[in-house]
Design an enzyme around this catalytic site. Structure first.
Site, short mmCIF file in Angstrom:
data_model
loop_
_atom_site.label_atom_id
_atom_site.label_comp_id
_atom_site.label_asym_id
_atom_site.label_seq_id
_atom_site.Cartn_x
_atom_site.Cartn_y
_atom_site.Cartn_z
N TRP A 14 0.80 -1.22 0.00
CA TRP A 14 0.00 0.00 0.00
C TRP A 14 0.83 1.27 0.00
O TRP A 14 0.30 2.37 -0.19
CB TRP A 14 -0.89 0.01 1.26
CG TRP A 14 -0.09 -0.38 2.47
CD1 TRP A 14 0.00 -1.64 3.01
CD2 TRP A 14 0.81 0.44 3.23
NE1 TRP A 14 0.90 -1.64 4.06
CE2 TRP A 14 1.41 -0.38 4.21
CE3 TRP A 14 1.18 1.77 3.20
CZ2 TRP A 14 2.34 0.09 5.14
CZ3 TRP A 14 2.12 2.25 4.10
CH2 TRP A 14 2.68 1.41 5.06
N ASN A 15 2.14 1.20 0.29
CA ASN A 15 2.86 2.44 0.60
C ASN A 15 3.07 3.36 -0.60
O ASN A 15 3.21 4.56 -0.45
CB ASN A 15 4.17 2.17 1.34
CG ASN A 15 5.14 1.34 0.56
OD1 ASN A 15 4.77 0.67 -0.39
ND2 ASN A 15 6.39 1.36 0.95
N GLU B 22 13.32 -3.73 10.77
CA GLU B 22 12.89 -2.58 9.97
C GLU B 22 11.81 -1.82 10.75
O GLU B 22 10.80 -2.41 11.14
CB GLU B 22 12.32 -3.07 8.63
CG GLU B 22 11.80 -1.94 7.75
CD GLU B 22 11.12 -2.43 6.47
OE1 GLU B 22 10.42 -3.46 6.51
OE2 GLU B 22 11.29 -1.77 5.42
N SER C 123 6.54 -7.36 2.63
CA SER C 123 7.38 -7.72 3.77
C SER C 123 8.10 -9.05 3.51
O SER C 123 7.75 -9.81 2.61
CB SER C 123 6.50 -7.85 5.01
OG SER C 123 5.55 -8.86 4.77
N CYS D 174 10.34 1.62 1.67
CA CYS D 174 11.28 0.50 1.81
C CYS D 174 12.72 1.00 1.82
O CYS D 174 13.57 0.48 2.55
CB CYS D 174 11.07 -0.52 0.70
SG CYS D 174 11.09 0.22 -0.93
N GLU E 270 10.64 -7.98 -4.00
CA GLU E 270 11.11 -6.64 -3.57
C GLU E 270 10.65 -6.48 -2.14
O GLU E 270 9.48 -6.17 -1.90
CB GLU E 270 10.51 -5.55 -4.46
CG GLU E 270 10.86 -5.65 -5.93
CD GLU E 270 12.27 -5.14 -6.23
OE1 GLU E 270 12.94 -4.62 -5.32
OE2 GLU E 270 12.69 -5.28 -7.38
N LYS F 151 -3.06 -8.55 -7.02
CA LYS F 151 -3.67 -8.48 -5.68
C LYS F 151 -2.99 -7.32 -4.95
O LYS F 151 -1.82 -7.39 -4.60
CB LYS F 151 -3.42 -9.77 -4.90
CG LYS F 151 -4.07 -9.81 -3.53
CD LYS F 151 -3.04 -10.02 -2.43
CE LYS F 151 -3.65 -9.94 -1.04
NZ LYS F 151 -4.12 -8.59 -0.67
N HIS F 152 -3.73 -6.23 -4.76
CA HIS F 152 -3.18 -5.09 -4.04
C HIS F 152 -3.40 -5.30 -2.53
O HIS F 152 -4.14 -6.18 -2.11
CB HIS F 152 -3.87 -3.80 -4.52
CG HIS F 152 -2.97 -2.59 -4.49
ND1 HIS F 152 -1.86 -2.51 -3.68
CD2 HIS F 152 -3.03 -1.40 -5.14
CE1 HIS F 152 -1.26 -1.34 -3.85
NE2 HIS F 152 -1.95 -0.64 -4.74
P1 NAP Z 1 2.90 -6.99 3.50
O1 NAP Z 1 2.11 -7.12 4.73
O2 NAP Z 1 3.89 -8.04 3.18
O3 NAP Z 1 1.87 -6.80 2.30
C1 NAP Z 1 2.28 -6.68 0.97
C2 NAP Z 1 1.29 -7.42 0.09
O4 NAP Z 1 1.45 -8.82 0.31
C3 NAP Z 1 -0.16 -7.10 0.40
O5 NAP Z 1 -0.91 -7.15 -0.79
C4 NAP Z 1 -0.56 -8.24 1.32
O6 NAP Z 1 -1.93 -8.48 1.35
C5 NAP Z 1 0.19 -9.38 0.70
N1 NAP Z 1 0.49 -10.52 1.56
C6 NAP Z 1 0.76 -10.52 2.87
N2 NAP Z 1 1.04 -11.78 3.27
C7 NAP Z 1 0.93 -12.58 2.18
C8 NAP Z 1 1.06 -13.98 1.95
N3 NAP Z 1 1.39 -14.82 2.92
N4 NAP Z 1 0.87 -14.45 0.69
C9 NAP Z 1 0.54 -13.61 -0.31
N5 NAP Z 1 0.38 -12.30 -0.14
C10 NAP Z 1 0.58 -11.77 1.07
O7 NAP Z 1 3.72 -5.63 3.48
P2 NAP Z 1 3.19 -4.20 3.81
O8 NAP Z 1 3.18 -4.03 5.28
O9 NAP Z 1 1.95 -3.92 3.09
O10 NAP Z 1 4.35 -3.31 3.14
C11 NAP Z 1 5.47 -2.94 3.82
C12 NAP Z 1 6.67 -3.80 3.47
O11 NAP Z 1 6.91 -3.76 2.07
C13 NAP Z 1 7.91 -3.23 4.12
O12 NAP Z 1 8.69 -4.28 4.60
C14 NAP Z 1 8.57 -2.51 2.97
O13 NAP Z 1 9.94 -2.28 3.17
C15 NAP Z 1 8.26 -3.41 1.83
N6 NAP Z 1 8.41 -2.71 0.53
C16 NAP Z 1 9.44 -3.06 -0.30
C17 NAP Z 1 9.62 -2.38 -1.50
C18 NAP Z 1 10.74 -2.75 -2.45
O14 NAP Z 1 10.68 -2.35 -3.61
N7 NAP Z 1 11.74 -3.48 -2.02
C19 NAP Z 1 8.74 -1.36 -1.85
C20 NAP Z 1 7.71 -1.02 -0.97
C21 NAP Z 1 7.56 -1.72 0.21
P3 NAP Z 1 -2.86 -7.91 2.55
O15 NAP Z 1 -2.78 -6.42 2.47
O16 NAP Z 1 -4.20 -8.45 2.21
O17 NAP Z 1 -2.29 -8.44 3.81
#
Ligand code: NAP
Length: 456
Positions: free
Chosen positions: A131-132, A360, A208, A263, A229, A155-156
């Protein structure tokens, strides 16, 4: 978890969405497969690139509306939301201009005879996004795959459903055939089932470490190509010869942008001992001057976190860090009131035994570390599970370049904060993931490369 749009500034529920059912998933996979087998994916490069150009112009035409939606749904400051829409349009334009070159066959000189590599669509891609950066994250997947001819199911994150819907609408309104980009409101279990489906050939996840690990496990089990990522714990290194006032200004911005939810935000500040105290005082002053408020108000400099749970989790992390011996220099807790605001926070004296060293902090929390020389700076920087981006500030560019080569990360910027551009590869190492997005490197992740040889 349901798909719910909540304004993080005031807690107001804006819209709730039902999960899509299996019939919708089946229909989406059918459309995607049909598209992949059609001229659209096999021949019509010009049409695909024209779509990208149209999407770019639609984004620019709807910039204010889209930016307001982002700011209202996840709390990004309006100026940053406007910048994000423009960046998305630039990414679409970049691939519209460069994809033909990237897809042209590449000759491989060999004594065997004539040889070349052709570039074809890899297949249907599943994208899972955070979402960020509600539009930019989707665009990083959409633009290259549209140009390649790979249909995408997306899937967002469940807290930005209105942005997910708006992005799909822009693509639809630009004239895309069914299957080019399909938004799905689905659970993580449904994502796993889609990855398993034989019609799907790849999965791109930004999010994450936990989500990445789970998706990669499924992709590995069914032998599907994946890119991850993931999170970061980026260093912001300030050497004793840096332009200190500039480093303080850029460093604070690098920590506070998007309320710290980036991130590649500067998370660990590694300061040369000769300037550490001055840097700390400068950061305290800058953080005290931040103004919280409505993200739609241009005078706001620190917006709310994206959700109430994000603020709660960040608070728990800070308390745990202090319990384990860290010193709280400033802030440290959520701000009372309706929004998910968190005080701009500074922690220091973090020992390696402290869990905070490796975690983090996804919010406005700076960690300060002090080092006596460049070797100690590198040691602290590399003592991390992550390796996404980083920054080094010094007036001695040769010294900064040597340090840049020694820090274990996927990206590093000198005398700047970590930024992004369509033509620059974006990706990390270690638990920050693997593979790239953006640029030609990102483009190639989901291209099928076929060698053709005619022996002499
Ligand atoms: P997140 O909880 O991992 O969610 C990201 C996406 O993954 C959401 O669509 C989420 O769905 C889904 N998801 C969660 N668990 C899953 C699973 N077991 N299987 C399949 N999909 C799953 O992360 P966030 O809190 O939204 O975002 C923050 C993280 O993203 C931070 O760690 C940040 O550093 C990282 N990030 C990395 C980058 C990069 O380019 N390296 C860029 C931006 C952010 P739901 O919302 O339905 O849970």
């Amino acid at each position: 978890m349901s798909y719910q749009s909540v304004n993080p500034f005031n807690g107001q529920i804006l819209k709730t969405y039902d999960f899509h059912d299996q019939a919708k998933i089946d229909e989406s996979l059918d459309h995607a497969e049909k598209l992949l087998k059609s001229d659209w994916s096999k021949k019509d490069l010009e049409k695909r690139l024209a779509l990208l150009k149209k999407v770019a112009s639609q984004l620019r035409a709807n910039k204010e509306k889209l930016a307001q939606l982002m700011s209202t749904e996840m709390g990004k400051l309006i100026k940053q939301s406007l910048g994000e829409v423009e960046l998305c349009a630039n990414i679409a334009d970049y691939y519209a201009q460069n994809a033909e070159k990237f897809l042209s066959p590449q000759k491989y000189p060999t004594e065997i005879g004539e040889a070349w590599v052709e570039h074809h669509p890899l297949g249907v891609i599943m994208a899972v996004e955070p979402w960020n950066f509600p539009f930019y994250q989707l665009m990083r997947v959409f633009a290259p795959n549209c140009a390649i001819g790979n249909p995408v199911l997306a899937k967002h994150a469940s807290i930005v459903p209105q942005c997910a819907e708006a992005f799909e609408k822009i693509i639809h309104d630009s004239g895309a055939p069914a299957g080019v980009w399909t938004n799905l409101f689905i659970s993580t279990d449904q994502v796993a089932e889609i990855i398993k489906d034989p019609r799907v050939q790849g999965v791109a996840l930004t999010g994450s470490e936990g989500a990445g690990s789970s998706v990669a496990e499924q992709a590995g089990k069914y032998v599907k190509k994946s890119t991850l990522e993931l999170g970061g714990n980026d260093v912001f290194i300030v050497l004793d010869d840096a332009d200190l006032q500039r480093a303080i200004k850029v460093g604070c911005q690098a920590r506070i942008n998007n309320a710290g939810q980036v991130c590649t935000a500067a998370k660990r500040f590694i300061l040369h001992e000769k300037i550490a105290e001055q840097f700390k005082q400068g950061m305290i002053e800058a953080f005290k001057n931040l103004k919280t408020g409505d993200p739609l108000d241009e005078s706001t400099s620190l917006g709310p976190l994206s959700s109430a749970s994000a603020a709660e989790n960040l608070y728990k992390q800070v308390v745990k860090a202090v319990d384990a011996g860290a010193t709280l220099v400033l802030g440290g807790k959520p701000i009372d009131g309706a929004g998910n605001f968190f005080e701009a926070t500074i922690l220091e004296n973090i020992e390696e035994s402290n869990p905070a060293w490796y975690e983090e902090f996804f919010g406005p929390v700076s960690q300060l570390y002090v080092a006596k020389d460049d070797d100690e700076i590198v040691k602290i920087a590399n003592q991390s599970h992550y390796g996404l981006g980083g920054a080094i500030h010094s007036k001695d560019i040769e010294r900064a370049k040597k340090l840049a080569s020694r820090v274990e990360t996927g990206m590093i910027w000198i005398n700047s904060l970590t930024q992004t551009a369509p033509e620059l590869p974006f990706g990390g190492v270690k638990r920050s993931g693997y593979g790239h997005e953006l640029s030609e490197l990102g483009f190639n992740e989901f291209v099928q490369k076929k060698l053709v040889v005619i022996p002499a």
